[in-house]
Each structure stands twice: as structure tokens, then as C-alpha cells.
Write an enzyme that holds these catalytic residues in place. Structure first.
Site, short mmCIF file in Angstrom:
data_model
loop_
_atom_site.label_atom_id
_atom_site.label_comp_id
_atom_site.label_asym_id
_atom_site.label_seq_id
_atom_site.Cartn_x
_atom_site.Cartn_y
_atom_site.Cartn_z
N LEU A 344 0.86 -1.37 0.14
CA LEU A 344 0.11 -0.04 -0.08
C LEU A 344 0.82 1.26 0.06
O LEU A 344 1.78 1.48 0.79
CB LEU A 344 -0.65 -0.03 1.28
CG LEU A 344 -1.94 -1.19 1.18
CD1 LEU A 344 -1.46 -1.90 2.82
CD2 LEU A 344 -3.20 -0.71 1.47
N ASP A 345 0.46 2.12 -1.00
CA ASP A 345 1.05 3.39 -0.93
C ASP A 345 0.36 4.20 0.25
O ASP A 345 -0.60 3.90 0.61
CB ASP A 345 0.89 4.09 -2.23
CG ASP A 345 1.32 5.69 -2.28
OD1 ASP A 345 2.54 5.94 -1.81
OD2 ASP A 345 0.48 6.59 -2.45
#
Length: 647
Positions: A344-345
Site C-alpha cells: 500500500l502506498d
């Protein structure tokens, strides 16, 4: 299953979407065209054919007319006429060199006629025809579940032109025109509210059950319903470019694409037919019992796999679309089900990407307004996200925004400006130390919690510190917890500092948090994990996430992200709600589970049925009943994924 489009043009089809649905690319026949007739609903001709076969079976049973001994004229004629669709498809399969259930059923029917089992042949024909009608109704339900999306767009739209409000066809609305939507009406475009206030039901697009209040400046989506007040909307996206249009087009393309498991299902169906014919030949060689041989051919059915697999995929993609996630094809649906690692960014994915001031720490007795006023002068001309947070707080406090007389920016350190002869320095601790301004600095540093600290000094004196942090999405923590409960490894990747990234990671409960990454380093992370045998999903929203989205097994883009990210991704979350990602992962896994249930169930039923038929425990009638009921059971099992119509 049918290879024709899920959503067919109908009198209720909005004209600005009909072009998408009727493009040759979408209507091109697929590899499963042999099941095309399974895709329609009940037609009068089909019911008439079943009734004809039933009456003929009754006539044969009561021997109403038998002009020739040992030859049932009614039985032969009715079987050939009633079973014409079966024989026709079997002939086409022979020409195309395909082994299908229709071909094996044709062999069984002709064999039954050859040994004088005329009543048996008619009953089997009736069973098969009735099963196809019921299957058509089931698949029709799947198509209607997807087609129900079309009910959320109006055919005519009220627009303001030359100072007057007029009704025009929906395909004649232009970008930047003002669209008027009355209470109870469906919104026809993606756009921004220009005036008015109302509550809008967005369940058809985002899956959100609660209505959302909309006022001037708020975004609205095509396909949603205006509930209470009239809205004037500035049209920004029309037709296929709207969120709604992308959902429809993506679902159509998804039906056209074939997941690997669907190809496996087709191959398994062919193998089962060969198995049935081989077992029938072996049965005849050993037992010389023609009835047992025919029963072996009849009982083995793979239509439950051949029809149930694409129906499950269709249902899963449709359900995801109703919940606010666009899956661009069955290939990616299958890949989602196998994912074991989610990357996940941070900014824009787990956070809103809009930093806000968390705390203002005073030094030397200065108040918050004095600190913000000085910082806003320095940050007035800066484009840095932290600067925007400072300017926003100054606006909240009604502090006038003043441009500096001189402005100087040092990347990574901060800004120096002059205003009315005074120098203002706003930036990192290193910048103030470099300027020799250390007296009165706040003693306690809170950098461990992930907030960025901006130091403010004016006329050589430290005023204080502004602590700024991005705001986490409210559903992020629960979404991470749900993914971990599903056995998924979660990794937070960010270009932010390691301290800030680690702080956010601890707050969310991810397994690992890595900061200070450039775009190519994020992509390298994905490549390394895949080389270790991990099935990786990457979730991001920006241009810097595009390389990683492409490298992952499944790239997932936030709907609020950049066009580059959405084009690079395989799945798009329309509402940028991470809880929708969890639901989409669950749908993908459930789809895989249902398909495997159908696989195992078909193998068990066919194996047991062939064994019983070979040893004489099943007659042709009972074999046909088992074939039909098992086929329908597996198809109905797949319908559990079909989305419920949004009321």
C-alpha cells in the site's frame, strides 16, 4: 455460457452508452460460443418444443399409434424434431472438431432409438430441453443484475441554455453545461454542484448505503439519485467517460475476457466427455449391456462446470461493480483470489494526501496566531503540500494572506522571505541552526509520531513549531485489520521519511513499513516479492505508483488518483474507500471457492454415476435425471455471487 455481451441494447438503453455496448470489439464471439443458446430467457418456441416432446412421450407410453412392430414412429419423429437443437449443436461441434456434452448426448439419444428405447429417448430429450430453459433463466438473472445498472441513467436531461431550462436527450449534453436535477431524479453526468443542497444516494456507484449531503463545490456521479433538493451541476464528464460509463464498459470487457480458470473448466468439460465415452465403451465390452452403456454416456455431465464457471465470474465482477470496484477482466479477478501480499502506498491511499496542522507549539511566549501569521507570509508563494496546510489554517483563523517582498526556497530545508524589512525563516531544524537561531526552540520533539515539524522564526527570533501530518482515511485501520484476518501480509511503502512511514504503519497495524522509496524502488520491491513466489497486489493513487502497479500481479488504483495510475491498474476503487478493497478481495476468493466446489462436485457426481451406471444400478431415465439435477445444482451454486438489485 453465452459469449454475447452482458448488457444488450434495448429500448431503455441510454443512447450515450449504446455505442459502447454495441462496438464490434465487445460483441465479438468468444471461444464458448457453443453454449450461446444458454444465454437467453424463455421463448415460446422452447416451451412449445418441450410440450411437444412431453405429449409424444405420453403417446408412446400409452401406445396410441404404432403402425409398425418394434418401430415407434412417434418416438423416432418426436425425438428428432424435439431434439433438433441438440443435434444441430452436436453437428456444429463435429465440424469444429470439438468434444462437447451435446455430442455425447446425441450419441446416447441415437443409441436409445437404435435399441427401441423410444420412451427413454423422449424423456431424456425433455429433460435436456427443460434444463436448458432453466439454465437460460438463471443466466438471464445474471444479465439482468448487471443490466440493472442501466436503470440509473435518465434518457432526457434538463439543461440551462440561453437563460432557459430545456429538456434534451442525454446524448446531447455538452461538457461545462449546467444540468438541473430535480428531487427524485437520477444524475446524468459526473460534475460539480454549482448551486443547491441535497442528499444524494450513491449506492449504485460507490456501494455506500447512507445518502451523502451535497452542496456547492461537491462532486457528484452519474447514475446516483438526487433525493431532497434541486441541484444545478456543472457537467465535467459524459457518457462512457463518467464513473458509471466506466463501470458498464469495464463489466462488458470483463465478460469478453476469459480467466485461466475458465479455460481450465472448458478443458475439463471436454476431458469428462472423453471419459464418459471411454467408460461407455469399456462397459459395453465387459457387460454387453446396451442400456448400461447408454446410461454411462447420459449420466456424465460437465455443463455444470462449463456454464457455472463463467456465471460465477460474471456474478463476481458484477457484484464488485455494484460495490464500487471495477475489475477489468476475469484474469484479474482470478489473480485477486490468489493474492497473499498487499503493498500500500501511503499518501493518497491510506491518507487523504492533504496534510493538516496537528499542533502549534509555542516558543518564547508567542501565540498560535502570531506563529501562523508569520508562516503564512513565508509559505504564500510555496507549492509544497505543507505550505498549503499553513495557508489553510491562516484562512481558518481569518488571518490576512500577505505576499512577501522577497522569496527564496531551498529544497529539503525551507524558505527565507523578507517582509517589510524583516526576515522570516520557515523550514527544518537544520535551517534554523544554520541561521544561528536556536534560543528558545521547543525542547520536546514529536517527530516520532510521524508528523512533519516546521520551525518558524521572525526577525532573528524563534516563534515556535508547527507540526503537520497527513490525515488517515477513517476506514484505513479497519481495512488493514480485515486484510490481516484474511491471512494477507500488508506492507506500507512510501516516499516519505522512514520515521513518518513507520509511525503511520504502527498506527494502522501493517506488518511492515518502508519509507524513503523512489518510484523505481517501489517497483523493485514488487519484483523481489514476486521472485520469492508471493502473489502481490499493489494499491496506489499517483504517477509515482504506476511502475509498481504494472509490476504487481494485480494493480489496484484509487478512483481519486491520477489518470496514469488508473490506466496502469487492473482494478479501480471508484470511491477511494479501502473497505471496498477488502470486499473485492472477499468476492474474488468466494468466486474461486464456488468454482472449485463445482469442479469437485462434478468430478464426484460423474465418477459415482458412471460407476453405478456401468454396474447396472442406473437406467437411462435415472441417469438423465442425475445429469440434469447436478448440472442445475452447480449453476445455482454460481448464482450466489450475483449482485442483488439496489432498491
Amino acid at each position: 455460457m453465452s459469449s454475447s455481451p452482458i448488457i444488450e441494447k434495448s429500448p431503455t438503453t441510454p443512447p450515450h452508452l449504446s455505442q459502447t455496448r454495441n462496438s464490434p470489439e465487445l460483441n465479438e464471439p468468444g471461444p464458448d460460443a457453443e453454449h450461446e443458446q444458454h444465454g437467453h430467457g424463455v421463448e415460446l418456441a422452447e416451451l412449445a418444443r418441450i410440450a411437444f416432446v412431453a405429449l409424444a412421450a405420453a403417446a408412446v407410453w400409452f401406445r396410441l399409434w404404432e403402425p409398425f412392430p418394434h418401430i415407434g414412429v412417434i418416438g423416432i419423429a418426436a425425438t428428432l424434431i424435439g431434439g433438433y437443437p441438440i443435434f444441430k449443436e452436436a453437428f456444429e461441434n463435429i465440424v469444429e472438431r470439438k468434444m462437447t456434452m451435446e455430442l455425447s448426448m446425441t450419441i446416447a439419444l441415437l443409441s436409445a432409438l437404435a435399441i427401441g428405447e423410444f420412451f427413454t429417448a423422449l424423456v431424456i430429450t425433455g429433460f435436456v430441453l427443460a434444463a436448458e430453459v432453466l439454465e437460460g433463466l438463471t443466466v438471464g438473472r445474471g444479465r439482468r443484475a448487471i443490466q440493472s445498472l442501466l436503470d440509473f441513467l435518465p434518457r432526457t436531461v434538463a439543461v440551462r441554455r440561453n437563460g432557459e431550462v430545456i429538456e434534451v436527450p442525454s446524448d446531447q449534453v455538452q461538457v461545462d453545461e449546467t444540468v438541473i436535477v430535480k428531487p427524485g431524479g437520477h444524475i446524468p453526468v459526473d460534475g460539480i454542484v454549482l448551486s443547491g443542497r441535497s442528499f444524494v444516494e450513491e449506492a449504485a456507484i460507490t456501494g455506500e448505503a447512507m445518502s451523502v449531503e451535497k452542496a456547492q463545490g461537491d462532486a457528484v456521479y452519474a447514475g446516483t439519485m438526487n433525493q431532497s433538493g434541486a441541484l444545478e451541476i456543472g457537467a465535467q464528464k459524459l457518457g462512457r467517460d463518467t464513473t458509471f460509463g466506466r463501470i458498464v464498459e469495464a463489466v462488458e470487457r470483463a465478460e469478453k475476457s476469459r480467466a485461466p480458470i475458465q479455460k481450465t473448466a472448458d478443458r475439463l468439460a471436454g476431458y469428462l466427455v472423453y471419459f464418459a465415452l471411454g467408460a461407455a465403451i469399456l462397459t459395453f465390452i465387459i457387460t454387453h449391456n446396451v442400456r448400461s452403456t447408454i446410461s454411462v454416456v447420459i449420466v456424465a455431465g460437465a455443463c455444470g462446470i462449463a456454464a457455472g464457471t463463467p456465471l460465477a465470474i460474471l456474478g463476481a465482477i458484477g457484484r464488485a461493480a455494484h460495490q464500487g470496484a471495477i475489475i477489468k477482466g476475469g484474469l484479474y479477478l482470478e489473480a485477486l483470489a490468489a493474492v497473499d501480499t498487499v503493498l500500500l502506498d501511503k499518501t493518497g491511499t491510506l491518507t487523504f494526501g492533504t496534510p493538516q496542522i496537528r499542533e502549534v507549539v509555542s516558543a518564547n511566549g508567542f501565540g498560535e496566531e502570531q506563529i501562523i501569521a508569520a508562516a503564512s507570509i513565508a509559505e504564500r508563494k510555496s507549492e509544497h503540500p505543507l505550505a498549503k496546510a499553513v495557508v489553510a489554517r491562516a484562512t481558518e483563523l481569518a488571518i490576512p494572506l500577505v505576499d512577501p517582498d522577497e522569496f527564496s526556497y531551498t529544497p529539503g530545508r525551507g524558505v527565507r522571505v523578507r517582509h517589510r524589512g524583516e526576515e522570516i525563516v520557515v523550514g527544518s531544524l537544520a535551517l534554523l541552526v544554520e541561521e544561528g537561531m536556536t534560543r528558545g526552540l521547543p525542547a520536546d520533539s514529536h517527530s516520532a509520531d510521524g508528523a512533519s515539524e516546521v520551525y518558524v522564526a521572525r526577525a532573528g527570533q524563534v516563534l515556535g513549531t508547527i507540526r503537520i501530518a497527513d490525515v488517515l482515511r477513517p476506514e484505513a485501520k479497519n481495512a488493514i485489520a480485515a486484510m490481516r484476518q484474511m491471512g494477507l501480509k500488508t506492507v506500507l511503502l512510501s516516499g516519505d521519511t522512514q520515521a513518518a512511514t513507520a509511525s503511520v504503519g504502527r498506527g494502522l497495524g501493517v506488518d511492515e513499513a518502508v519509507g524513503g522509496l523512489l518510484p523505481e524502488q517501489k517497483a523493485k520491491w514488487v519484483t523481489e516479492l514476486r521472485s520469492k513466489g508471493r502473489n502481490v497486489a499493489m494499491v496506489g493513487d499517483g504517477i509515482n505508483d504506476a511502475p509498481a502497479l504494472v509490476e504487481a500481479n494485480v494493480g489496484i488504483a484509487m478512483g481519486s488518483g491520477t489518470d496514469v495510475a488508473r490506466e496502469s491498474a487492473d482494478v479501480i476503487l471508484i470511491g477511494s474507500d479501502l473497505s471496498k478493497l477488502v470486499e473485492t478481495l472477499r468476492v474474488a476468493r468466494r468466486c474461486r471457492g464456488i468454482i472449485m466446489q463445482n469442479f469437485v462436485g462434478t468430478l464426484v457426481v460423474d465418477s459415482v454415476g458412471v460407476g453405478m451406471a456401468a454396474f447396472g444400478f442406473l437406467n437411462p431415465l435415472l441417469a438423465a435425471f442425475i445429469h440434469v439435477t447436478s448440472e442445475l445444482a452447480f449453476i445455482l451454486n454460481s448464482t450466489r455471487l450475483l449482485p442483488r438489485r439496489v432498491e
